[in-house]
Write a protein that holds these residues in place. Structure first.
Motif, PDB file in Angstrom:
ATOM      1  N   LEU A  26       0.235  -1.295   0.298  1.00 58.12           N
ATOM      2  CA  LEU A  26       0.280  -0.136   0.139  1.00 58.12           C
ATOM      3  C   LEU A  26       0.946   1.682  -0.163  1.00 58.12           C
ATOM      4  O   LEU A  26       0.511   2.141  -0.658  1.00 58.12           O
ATOM      5  CB  LEU A  26      -0.774   0.019   0.973  1.00 58.12           C
ATOM      6  N   ALA A  27       1.815   1.167   0.661  1.00 60.60           N
ATOM      7  CA  ALA A  27       3.209   2.563   0.700  1.00 60.60           C
ATOM      8  C   ALA A  27       3.507   2.507  -0.981  1.00 60.60           C
ATOM      9  O   ALA A  27       3.777   3.557  -1.486  1.00 60.60           O
ATOM     10  CB  ALA A  27       4.161   2.140   1.567  1.00 60.60           C
ATOM     11  N   HIS A  28       3.133   1.685  -1.592  1.00 59.70           N
ATOM     12  CA  HIS A  28       4.025   1.948  -3.613  1.00 59.70           C
ATOM     13  C   HIS A  28       2.517   2.395  -3.803  1.00 59.70           C
ATOM     14  O   HIS A  28       2.740   3.218  -4.581  1.00 59.70           O
ATOM     15  CB  HIS A  28       4.222   0.275  -3.434  1.00 59.70           C
ATOM     16  N   TYR A  29       1.324   1.747  -3.484  1.00 59.62           N
ATOM     17  CA  TYR A  29       0.055   2.363  -4.760  1.00 59.62           C
ATOM     18  C   TYR A  29      -0.679   2.708  -3.337  1.00 59.62           C
ATOM     19  O   TYR A  29      -2.023   2.405  -2.854  1.00 59.62           O
ATOM     20  CB  TYR A  29      -0.715   0.763  -4.677  1.00 59.62           C
ATOM     21  N   PRO A  30      -0.227   3.770  -3.168  1.00 63.58           N
ATOM     22  CA  PRO A  30      -1.502   4.153  -1.605  1.00 63.58           C
ATOM     23  C   PRO A  30      -3.198   5.188  -2.056  1.00 63.58           C
ATOM     24  O   PRO A  30      -3.937   5.199  -1.566  1.00 63.58           O
ATOM     25  CB  PRO A  30      -0.418   5.425  -1.053  1.00 63.58           C
ATOM     26  N   PHE A  31      -3.212   5.299  -3.580  1.00 61.95           N
ATOM     27  CA  PHE A  31      -3.917   6.159  -4.107  1.00 61.95           C
ATOM     28  C   PHE A  31      -4.874   5.012  -4.990  1.00 61.95           C
ATOM     29  O   PHE A  31      -5.935   5.083  -4.392  1.00 61.95           O
ATOM     30  CB  PHE A  31      -3.561   6.140  -5.713  1.00 61.95           C
TER      31      PHE A  31
END
Length: 223
Positions: free
Chosen positions: A71-76
């Motif tokens: 989720l840190a890589h894809y927070p959107f």
């Protein structure tokens, strides 16, 4: 509520990926009509997208738990319902408010096969929220089409202690359905919810029929 343009864009992107990347999505069993914790096996990259698409199809709010580092890589993805797997209190609140909370109890993507050892988070969230804990058998694989197909089988609500047995049983039933099926036809008893219907193997598509006419020698024509 003011529409979120970023969420709308992400939703369109996810749905487009499903429609172009998969040959279809089929479902068997009764999905929850209110708050619930869905506990599927996790053996395919598509799993979260497939369950999110089903929630959109049936008008259910949904939260999908992801590993915090992902989720840190894809927070959107938070804009379309993603939560960190460590955000258990937020997951409980969402389930109490009527959302599906998708928890992959194997903890991470696993090789296809029987479910691995399950973690207790799904059962804990369901117990704290006072909502059903629903095992979901899920397979994404190639059959008689160029693109993989997704099949889901919703089981009966289970206890936290009985989840591993229930998920293994439902996954075994889905695997048996797949093994006994004609790969060029959808599984009997499964509802088609997304993607193009399977073609009739006895009737080729229009380009194939035109090519057959052009290349068929016909009566009186020489090869």
């Amino acid at each position: 509520m003011t529409p979120d343009p970023v969420a709308a864009m992400l939703r369109a992107s996810i749905r487009r990926s499903l429609h172009t990347g998969l040959g279809g999505v089929w479902v068997r069993g009764s999905w929850p009509t209110g708050g619930a914790v869905l506990a599927p096996n996790h053996h395919s990259w598509w799993d979260g997208y497939v369950l999110r698409e089903l929630s959109w199809q049936v008008g259910a709010e949904a939260r999908v738990l992801m590993q915090p580092q992902q989720l840190a890589h894809y927070p959107f993805l938070r804009r379309v319902g993603a939560l960190g797997a460590d955000e258990l209190r937020a997951a409980v609140r969402a389930a109490r408010a009527g959302a599906w909370v998708v928890v992959f109890p194997e903890g991470a993507l696993q090789p296809a096969g029987s479910p691995r050892e399950l973690r207790p988070g799904a059962g804990w969230i369901a117990r704290q929220a006072g909502v059903p804990l629903v095992p979901v058998a899920l397979r994404v694989g190639l059959r008689g089409r160029p693109r993989p197909e997704a099949y889901l089988r919703f089981g009966a609500a289970a206890t936290a202690e009985g989840l591993a047995e229930a998920l293994a049983r439902d996954l075994g039933a889905l695997d048996a359905d797949l093994a006994a099926s004609d790969p060029e036809r959808p599984l009997a008893g499964y509802l088609h919810v997304c993607g193009s219907p399977l073609p009739d193997p006895a009737r080729p598509d229009l380009p194939s029929r035109l090519l057959a006419r052009l290349t068929h020698p016909g009566p009186g024509r020489r090869r």
